[in-house]
Motif scaffolding. Structure first.
Motif, PDB file in Angstrom:
ATOM      1  N   ASN A 368     -26.048 -11.815 -51.495  1.00 30.01           N
ATOM      2  CA  ASN A 368     -27.090 -12.621 -50.840  1.00 30.01           C
ATOM      3  C   ASN A 368     -26.894 -12.661 -49.331  1.00 30.01           C
ATOM      4  O   ASN A 368     -27.861 -12.565 -48.570  1.00 30.01           O
ATOM      5  N   ASN A 372     -29.319 -10.693 -46.531  1.00 27.13           N
ATOM      6  CA  ASN A 372     -29.956 -11.396 -45.401  1.00 27.13           C
ATOM      7  C   ASN A 372     -29.658 -10.687 -44.082  1.00 27.13           C
ATOM      8  O   ASN A 372     -30.538 -10.524 -43.237  1.00 27.13           O
ATOM      9  N   LYS A 424     -38.838 -16.393 -44.052  1.00 26.81           N
ATOM     10  CA  LYS A 424     -39.394 -15.063 -44.341  1.00 26.81           C
ATOM     11  C   LYS A 424     -40.723 -15.205 -45.075  1.00 26.81           C
ATOM     12  O   LYS A 424     -40.883 -16.133 -45.885  1.00 26.81           O
ATOM     13  N   GLY A 431     -31.452 -17.657 -51.852  1.00 32.73           N
ATOM     14  CA  GLY A 431     -30.257 -16.808 -51.706  1.00 32.73           C
ATOM     15  C   GLY A 431     -29.039 -17.581 -51.210  1.00 32.73           C
ATOM     16  O   GLY A 431     -27.983 -17.588 -51.856  1.00 32.73           O
TER      17      GLY A 431
HETATM   18 MG   LIG Z   1     -31.910 -14.236 -48.769  1.00 36.35          MG
END
Ligand SMILES: [Mg+2]
Ligand SMILES: Nc1ncnc2c1ncn2[C@@H]1O[C@H](COP(=O)(O)OP(=O)(O)OP(=O)(O)O)[C@@H](O)[C@H]1O
Length: 463
Positions: A368, A372, A424, A431
Motif C-alpha cells: 500500500n 502510493n 485521488k 490503503g
Molecule cells: Mg493508496
C-alpha cells in the motif's frame, strides 16, 4: 520487594528525623563542651589569683620544715580549697618536686605529662593541663600558677563533666522522642492522605475495567501528582471508550459487509462473465469497448470490496520469524516487476532483519505504501523510490520508504491514516488505514510520515 507508599514515607521521615537529631545532638554537645571548658578556665584563673595572694614566696622554703608556717599554710589553703571547691592545692619546685600539698600523699603522676605546661608556668605564664580521667571516672584538670622563677603553685580541680553530660543526655533524649513522635504523626497524616487518594483512584480505575465509562475519574486530591494521575487516567478512559466504540462499530460493519460482500461478489462474477461473453461474441468495436469498461469497473469494485473487508475484519494474525528484507523484495518482484530502476532497496548485506511477523499482512502494508509512492512519482521525469532497511540499537527494525513525488496534499496531511481519506480521483482512501492497522495494532510497531509538497514523502516504520 514491594513497599507501600505509607511505609516509604514513614521510613524517609524516620531517617530524616534521625539525622536531624544526630546533627542537633552533635551541635549541642560541642556547644556544651565549649561552655564547660570556658567555665573551667575562668574558675582556674580566678582561683589562681586567690591562691597566689595567699602564698609568700619567702616562706616557701620554710614550708619544707613542716613547722608552724606549714600548719598555717595547711589551714589557710585548706579553707581556700573548700571555698573554691577544688581537689588539691600544691606547690612544686623547679625540679618538679612537690614540696607542699594539702594531701599527705605528695606523688602526682600527672606532673610528667604536664611538663610543657609546667615549664611555661616557670616562665611566668598561667597554664592549665588538658582534661584527664582520674579515679572514679571523674574528669580532672590542673592549673599551674607562677609564683616566681623557683616556684609554681598547682590547683587540681574536679570537673563535674558527667553531671553536665547526664543533664544534656536527658534533655537530648526527651527532645528526640518528642521529635520522633511528632514526625511520625505528621508523616502518618501525610501518607494516610496520599493512600486514601490512591485507593480512591484505584476504585475508580477498576470501574473502567468493568466498562463503567460514565464514572468521572478526576478527583479533588490535595496532592498535585495524584490530580495529574487522575486526569491522565480520565483521558485514557475517554480514549479507551472511543477505541472500544470504534472497534464495536467496525465489528458490526465487518459482519454486515462480510454477509453482503459474498452476494455482491457473486453478482460481480456473473457481470464479469457476461462482459467476457460479449467480448467473445461481438464483432462491434463499440460494444467490445463497453464490455471492457464493464470488466474494468467490476475489477475495481471487487478491489474496493476486498480492501473494505480487510479494513473492517478482525485479524487473526499468524506470526512467524521472517526476514523483512525478503518480504520487501517479494513485494517488489510480485507487484512492481520491471520497475527495478525506480524502486531500489538499500541494506547492509552482512545484516539480517529478522522479526516475528504475519508475512501476508506485512506484504499488504508495504504494498500500500509503495503503491502510493508509485502513484506520487508517476508524473516525474526522474522517478525515485528508495527503501532503506536498518537494524536499530534497541533491536528494532526501521524501514524507510522515500519517494520524490508530489508530496501529500496539505488538506489531508493530518488524517491520511484515517479510512476513506483520499486526494485521488479514483482512490478509496483505505490503503494507509489498512497499513496503519497492520503496523500499529497487529505488529505493535510505529509508523510516521514526513512530506513536502513537490519534494517528496517519507514513511518510517519501526517494527
Ligand atoms: Mg493508496
Ligand atoms: N507517497 C505519497 N505521496 C503523496 N501523497 C500520498 C502518498 N501516500 C499517500 N498519499 C496521500 O494520502 C492519501 C491516502 O492514501 P491511501 O493509500 O490511504 O488512499 P488512496 O491511495 O487514496 O486510496 P486506496 O484506498 O486505493 O489506497 C492519498 O489519496 C494521497 O493523496
Amino acid at each position: 520487594m514491594k513497599i507501600s507508599i505509607k511505609n516509604k514515607i514513614l521510613f524517609y521521615v524516620f531517617i530524616s528525623i534521625f539525622f536531624i537529631i544526630i546533627i542537633y545532638g552533635l551541635i549541642i554537645y560541642i556547644g556544651v563542651k565549649k561552655n564547660i571548658e570556658v567555665d573551667i578556665e575562668n574558675r582556674l584563673t580566678m582561683s589562681g589569683k586567690l591562691i597566689k595572694e595567699q602564698i609568700n614566696p619567702e616562706e616557701i622554703l620554710i614550708l619544707k620544715l613542716q613547722g608552724k608556717i606549714h600548719e598555717r599554710y595547711l589551714k589557710k589553703l585548706g579553707q581556700l580549697k573548700e571555698i573554691l571547691d577544688v581537689n588539691d592545692i600544691f606547690i612544686i619546685d623547679a625540679n618538679k618536686k612537690v614540696i607542699f600539698s594539702l594531701f599527705a600523699k605528695k606523688e602526682k603522676f600527672f606532673l610528667d605529662i604536664d611538663k610543657f605546661e609546667i615549664n611555661n608556668a616557670f616562665k611566668g605564664k598561667q597554664t592549665s593541663s588538658p582534661f584527664y580521667i582520674g579515679t572514679g571516672g571523674k574528669y580532672f584538670k590542673t592549673g599551674y600558677i607562677p609564683i616566681n622563677e623557683n616556684w609554681v603553685a598547682g590547683i587540681e580541680i574536679n570537673v563535674l563533666y558527667e553531671k553536665y553530660l547526664k543533664q544534656y543526655a536527658r534533655l537530648f533524649f526527651i527532645v528526640s522522642v518528642i521529635a520522633l513522635l511528632f514526625g511520625f504523626l505528621i508523616s502518618f497524616l501525610i501518607s494516610s492522605g496520599i493512600s486514601k487518594s490512591i485507593i480512591k483512584l484505584k476504585e475508580k480505575a477498576e470501574k473502567i475495567s468493568k466498562r463503567e465509562f460514565d464514572e468521572n475519574i478526576k478527583i479533588n486530591a490535595v496532592e498535585e501528582e495524584i490530580v495529574i494521575l487522575s486526569e491522565t487516567i480520565d483521558k485514557m478512559k475517554r480514549e479507551i471508550k472511543e477505541y472500544i466504540e470504534n472497534k464495536e462499530k467496525m465489528a458490526t460493519i465487518g459482519e454486515f459487509s462480510a454477509g453482503i460482500a459474498h452476494e455482491m461478489r457473486n453478482s460481480l462474477n456473473i457481470l464479469s462473465g457476461y462482459a467476457e461473453l460479449i467480448i467473445e461474441k461481438t464483432q462491434d468495436e463499440k460494444i467490445t469497448n463497453y464490455a471492457v469498461e464493464i470488466k474494468k469497473n467490476v475489477w475495481k469494485f471487487n478491489n474496493f470490496l476486498n480492501n473494505f473487508l480487510t479494513y473492517t475484519k478482525d485479524f487473526t494474525p499468524e506470526f512467524i520469524k521472517a526476514d523483512i528484507k525478503n518480504i520487501l523484495i517479494k513485494v517488489i518482484n510480485e507487484f512492481f516487476k520491471g520497475e527495478e530502476n525506480i524502486i531500489k532497496i538499500e541494506y547492509d548485506d552482512n545484516e539480517k532483519f529478522i522479526k516475528d511477523v504475519d508475512e501476508y499482512l506485512l506484504k499488504k502494508a508495504f504494498y500500500n505504501i509503495i503503491l502510493n509512492s508509485y502513484h506520487a512519482v508517476s508524473r516525474n521525469k526522474d522517478k525515485k523510490i528508495l527503501i532503506k532497511l536498518l537494524n536499530e540499537k534497541d533491536g528494532r527494525i526501521k524501514i524507510i520508504i522515500r519517494d520524490n513525488g508530489i508530496g501529500i496534499d496539505e488538506k489531508i496531511k493530518d488524517k491520511i491514516f484515517q479510512p476513506f481519506v483520499t486526494a485521488k480521483k479514483e482512490g478509496v482512501g483505505l490503503g494507509l488505514a489498512i497499513t496503519y492497522r497492520i503496523i500499529k495494532e497487529i505488529h505493535k510497531g510505529e509508523i510516521f510520515v514526513d512530506s513536502q509538497k513537490n519534494i517528496g514523502t517519507e514513511f518510517t516504520i519501526v517494527l
